[in-house]
Design a protein around this motif. Structure first.
Motif, PDB file in Angstrom:
ATOM      1  N   ILE A 403      64.969  19.502  41.661  1.00 15.86           N
ATOM      2  CA  ILE A 403      65.492  18.357  42.408  1.00 15.86           C
ATOM      3  C   ILE A 403      66.623  17.737  41.608  1.00 15.86           C
ATOM      4  O   ILE A 403      66.424  17.257  40.495  1.00 15.86           O
ATOM      5  CB  ILE A 403      64.391  17.303  42.653  1.00 15.86           C
ATOM      6  CG1 ILE A 403      63.203  17.945  43.359  1.00 15.86           C
ATOM      7  CG2 ILE A 403      64.926  16.129  43.429  1.00 15.86           C
ATOM      8  CD1 ILE A 403      63.532  18.508  44.711  1.00 15.86           C
ATOM      9  N   THR A 404      67.843  17.722  42.160  1.00 12.13           N
ATOM     10  CA  THR A 404      68.992  17.238  41.417  1.00 12.13           C
ATOM     11  C   THR A 404      70.009  16.630  42.351  1.00 12.13           C
ATOM     12  O   THR A 404      70.066  16.970  43.536  1.00 12.13           O
ATOM     13  CB  THR A 404      69.654  18.384  40.615  1.00 12.13           C
ATOM     14  OG1 THR A 404      70.858  17.919  40.019  1.00 12.13           O
ATOM     15  CG2 THR A 404      69.973  19.563  41.513  1.00 12.13           C
ATOM     16  N   HIS A 637      53.791  16.888  49.092  1.00 16.93           N
ATOM     17  CA  HIS A 637      54.119  16.771  47.680  1.00 16.93           C
ATOM     18  C   HIS A 637      55.567  17.153  47.414  1.00 16.93           C
ATOM     19  O   HIS A 637      55.934  17.453  46.271  1.00 16.93           O
ATOM     20  CB  HIS A 637      53.185  17.641  46.837  1.00 16.93           C
ATOM     21  CG  HIS A 637      51.821  17.039  46.652  1.00 16.93           C
ATOM     22  ND1 HIS A 637      50.809  17.667  45.965  1.00 16.93           N
ATOM     23  CD2 HIS A 637      51.307  15.853  47.064  1.00 16.93           C
ATOM     24  CE1 HIS A 637      49.728  16.893  45.972  1.00 16.93           C
ATOM     25  NE2 HIS A 637      50.011  15.797  46.633  1.00 16.93           N
ATOM     26  N   THR A 638      56.383  17.131  48.435  1.00 15.45           N
ATOM     27  CA  THR A 638      57.806  17.442  48.279  1.00 15.45           C
ATOM     28  C   THR A 638      58.626  16.166  48.448  1.00 15.45           C
ATOM     29  O   THR A 638      58.568  15.518  49.491  1.00 15.45           O
ATOM     30  CB  THR A 638      58.268  18.469  49.325  1.00 15.45           C
ATOM     31  OG1 THR A 638      57.506  19.664  49.170  1.00 15.45           O
ATOM     32  CG2 THR A 638      59.748  18.779  49.159  1.00 15.45           C
ATOM     33  N   PRO A 639      59.390  15.764  47.415  1.00 15.17           N
ATOM     34  CA  PRO A 639      60.195  14.546  47.547  1.00 15.17           C
ATOM     35  C   PRO A 639      61.423  14.796  48.413  1.00 15.17           C
ATOM     36  O   PRO A 639      62.107  15.810  48.267  1.00 15.17           O
ATOM     37  CB  PRO A 639      60.595  14.232  46.103  1.00 15.17           C
ATOM     38  CG  PRO A 639      60.599  15.558  45.425  1.00 15.17           C
ATOM     39  CD  PRO A 639      59.519  16.379  46.081  1.00 15.17           C
ATOM     40  N   PRO A 650      65.460  19.700  49.479  1.00 18.90           N
ATOM     41  CA  PRO A 650      64.434  19.715  50.533  1.00 18.90           C
ATOM     42  C   PRO A 650      64.600  18.558  51.511  1.00 18.90           C
ATOM     43  O   PRO A 650      64.342  18.710  52.709  1.00 18.90           O
ATOM     44  CB  PRO A 650      63.120  19.601  49.748  1.00 18.90           C
ATOM     45  CG  PRO A 650      63.438  20.123  48.387  1.00 18.90           C
ATOM     46  CD  PRO A 650      64.853  19.730  48.129  1.00 18.90           C
ATOM     47  N   GLY A 651      65.026  17.405  51.000  1.00 19.22           N
ATOM     48  CA  GLY A 651      65.257  16.273  51.886  1.00 19.22           C
ATOM     49  C   GLY A 651      66.382  16.539  52.863  1.00 19.22           C
ATOM     50  O   GLY A 651      66.294  16.204  54.053  1.00 19.22           O
ATOM     51  N   SER A 652      67.467  17.153  52.381  1.00 17.50           N
ATOM     52  CA  SER A 652      68.579  17.504  53.266  1.00 17.50           C
ATOM     53  C   SER A 652      68.135  18.482  54.346  1.00 17.50           C
ATOM     54  O   SER A 652      68.483  18.336  55.526  1.00 17.50           O
ATOM     55  CB  SER A 652      69.728  18.112  52.451  1.00 17.50           C
ATOM     56  OG  SER A 652      70.310  17.153  51.602  1.00 17.50           O
ATOM     57  N   LEU A 653      67.367  19.486  53.936  1.00 13.39           N
ATOM     58  CA  LEU A 653      66.904  20.476  54.913  1.00 13.39           C
ATOM     59  C   LEU A 653      65.942  19.859  55.926  1.00 13.39           C
ATOM     60  O   LEU A 653      65.861  20.314  57.069  1.00 13.39           O
ATOM     61  CB  LEU A 653      66.219  21.635  54.180  1.00 13.39           C
ATOM     62  CG  LEU A 653      67.135  22.467  53.270  1.00 13.39           C
ATOM     63  CD1 LEU A 653      66.324  23.500  52.498  1.00 13.39           C
ATOM     64  CD2 LEU A 653      68.231  23.157  54.083  1.00 13.39           C
TER      65      LEU A 653
END
Length: 678
Positions: A403-404, A637-639, A650-653
């Motif tokens: 995550i970056t 459990h995914t930010p 992951p947030g963008s997707l």
């Protein structure tokens, strides 16, 4: 001239001032809204410290019995026992609730505190007024760092100016003159730093701009045996002092330049109260000498040490805004812990320097300091002991490494000149060769950057991304802070040139719009809003006008425009909070929808109005993330965030499929119409 007494009398009013100061700081840190200037209680402490320290130094200089070793022994026995206990307690609590990065930072700050340098450590790392300080348990020790650095200077002043020179004994007179010069130089440094060069953070943390406050107390100590007001003059002076303190606590806030001229108010008010020397016989004196007031004054040092870690660790555990009952409970617990520390730690060591024989107190203090320092060093060298986390939290930590806010894999396009100061590249792959035609340009700040990779994965249309951190996607503007101005100006010109020269049919504008449009500071990093100015004439510019002009310029080039609305901002670092929540088996907090709406009050209607123009569309990320009450920050459990305001990949997707569909439809429609005219 009144002779200096051999032993200064006890001053109940000074202990009462300590009580007022520590309670003001405690209530401010608890978030009591009616006390926005409670942080100036630290300035009150500085004046008190100067008064108490120099009361003794003048007497010793006049009597020719000053000893630097005895001075340092007094300070060591007075300061270090409770401080070491605080550091040890923080390391133990950090081991229980902190994620590895934060635990390592806590250990580093503990080491800095042990060597009297925490103010220097925090000067480049923590904004005292930013929300992120609520994850820094030892941030309050910056004030001790300044005092301890002053203690290094005070004996040198006595040795240089308080002794005999050329057969003439200067004593306290020489010392007070030297102190006055140092104080004036420090005050001047403070004013220049804050009002001249605008370096408020360093002026806040570093000793050069703060020593005058301690010096003010030292000058009052010189005055005490030589002049005391009587009758109405004493009452007036005390009234002005207490009135000034009350006004400082209520009227000063973090928006004012500080310390600067603002700090003169609490310093002068404290000096006035001490100079008035109210006796315990009057009404005000009896109130100040009341047992509960003096009790808080006596435990004020331990209370100051314990109150902030207590607030921080409780906040890390609860992840919620404190209600009135929680505030009252924390205040009561803090007083209880301070009373225990005063009784069993401070008191046994307080007079140890007077005992003859083996220096048992100093030996114990040195041993405790070495053990605490070794523990902090071990935590620092092991990167926060990640092995102590639960297996579930360790699994989350392993996933979070990806995550970056700077996604990798953006390829430079060879035919396009490099862009300095920002990023110009494509996630469409290295095979986007010289003949490839880009369907869209994603232009903006770091919020655009973190969306680019996910957007490209969600749509087959190759796109370019042009971004510069903290530069909103607006044409012909400058921010009020002028930061990164050259790169921002270049980004604005390059965006127009790319659309024109590359014949890009669609421009996607994405930025953290609230930073230039909202009067509400950001909830996570506490960033104050910037003003916008027209780059051509320097006039202040409304966000609505700047956005309308930007859209019009791209439309004049024949491009269609997609506006990306604001991403909800969290009041906490999402990945770290997720790791901590999993470790502690607690539910993950969400973003309050009402706070998002408040922050975006000036943004949402402007973007919505602009989207009504021909050739303009809008995508709202919060429609995907928020319901009527909250906004999501995780998916299991995914930010969904890389920090407090940037989407993770992951947030963008998760959030951007609707934007990808809109881009595809808009590019397809644009290419099916007549060629773009220039």
């Amino acid at each position: 001239m009144t002779p200096v007494p051999s032993t200064p009398a006890y001053r109940a009013d000074v202990d009462a001032l300590r009580a007022i100061a520590v309670l003001a700081v405690f209530l401010f840190h608890l978030g009591v809204a009616d006390l926005p200037g409670g942080f100036v209680g630290v300035d009150v402490f500085y004046v008190i410290s100067g008064f108490v320290i120099f009361r003794a130094l003048y007497r010793e200089a006049d009597q020719g019995r000053f000893s630097a070793w005895r001075f340092y022994r007094r300070r060591i026995c007075r300061i270090l026992p409770a401080l070491i206990l605080t550091l040890a307690a923080c390391l133990a609590a950090g081991a229980a609730v902190m994620v590895p990065d934060d635990f390592a930072r806590l250990a580093n700050s503990a080491l800095a505190t042990l060597v009297s340098g925490s103010n220097i450590y925090f000067a480049d790392r923590v904004d005292y007024f930013a929300p992120s300080v609520h994850e820094t348990p030892l941030a309050h020790t910056w004030s001790l760092g300044i005092e301890e650095q002053f203690y290094l200077l005070a004996p040198l002043l006595v040795l240089a100016f308080g002794r005999s020179w050329g057969g003439r004994r200067w004593g306290g007179r020489g010392l007070v003159r030297a102190l006055a010069v140092v104080s004036l130089l420090s005050l001047g440094w403070n004013l220049v730093a804050v009002h001249g060069v605008g370096d408020e953070v360093r002026a806040f943390y570093l000793p050069m701009a703060r020593l005058w406050e301690i010096g003010a107390g030292g000058l009052i100590a010189w005055l005490e045996p030589r002049w005391r007001p009587r009758g109405a003059a004493r009452t007036l002076l005390a009234g002005l002092g207490f009135g000034g303190l009350a006004a400082s606590f209520v009227l000063i806030d973090e928006a004012l330049p500080f310390p600067g001229l603002t700090a003169l108010a609490p310093v002068a008010a404290t000096a006035a109260v001490i100079a008035a020397a109210l006796p315990a016989s009057g009404v005000a004196g009896r109130v100040l000498a009341a047992a509960p007031v003096l009790f808080i004054g006596r435990i004020s040092y331990s209370l100051y040490l314990f109150h902030w870690p207590l607030i921080v660790f409780y906040g890390l555990y609860r992840e919620t805004v404190f209600g009135p009952w929680e505030q009252a409970g924390l205040l009561a617990v803090g007083i209880g812990l301070a009373a225990l520390s005063y009784r069993f730690v401070e008191t046994p060591f307080r007079g140890a320097h007077r005992r003859s024989g083996r220096p048992w107190a100093e030996t114990k203090i040195a041993g405790a300091a070495l053990v605490t320092g070794a523990a902090a060093l071990a935590v620092s060298l092991t990167a926060g002991l990640p092995q102590r986390l639960s297996p579930a939290a360790q699994a989350v930590a392993a996933e979070l490494e990806a995550i970056t806010v700077n996604p990798k894999g953006c390829h430079r396009v060879e035919r396009l000149a490099p862009f300095k100061g920002g990023q110009l590249c494509t996630y469409a792959g290295p095979d986007a060769g010289p003949d490839s035609r880009f369907g869209y340009l994603l232009w903006g700040d770091s919020h655009a950057r973190v969306m680019a990779k996910g957007l490209q994965q969600l749509t087959p249309v190759p796109g370019l991304v042009l971004d510069v951190s903290a530069c909103p996607a607006l044409q012909g503007v400058r921010r009020s802070d002028q930061g990164n101005a050259t790169a921002c100006d270049a980004s604005q010109a390059r965006a127009l040139a790319l659309v024109r020269d590359e014949r890009i049919p669609v421009v996607v504008l994405a930025s953290r719009w609230a930073t230039v449009a909202s009067p509400v500071p950001s909830p996570g990093d506490g960033l104050a809003p910037w003003h916008l100015y027209d780059r051509a004439n320097g006039h202040e510019l409304r966000f609505a006008d700047a956005l309308a002009r930007t859209v019009a310029q791209f439309r004049d080039l024949g491009a269609r425009v997609i506006l990306v609305g604001p991403v909800p901002e969290a009041p906490f670092d999402v990945p770290k909070t997720l790791m901590r929540a999993v470790h502690l088996q607690q539910p993950m907090p969400a973003i309050d929808r009402a706070s998002f709406d408040r922050r975006q009050t000036e943004v949402l209607p402007v973007i919505a109005a602009e989207a009504k123009r021909p050739g303009v569309a809008v995508f709202w990320p919060h429609d995907r993330m928020c319901d009527a009450d909250t906004c999501r920050v995780v998916d299991g459990h995914t930010p969904l965030y890389a920090d407090d305001d940037h989407l993770s990949l992951p947030g963008s997707l998760e959030v951007l499929p609707g934007l990808a569909d809109l881009v595809l439809r808009t590019v397809t429609a644009a290419r099916q119409t007549a060629p773009i005219t220039r």
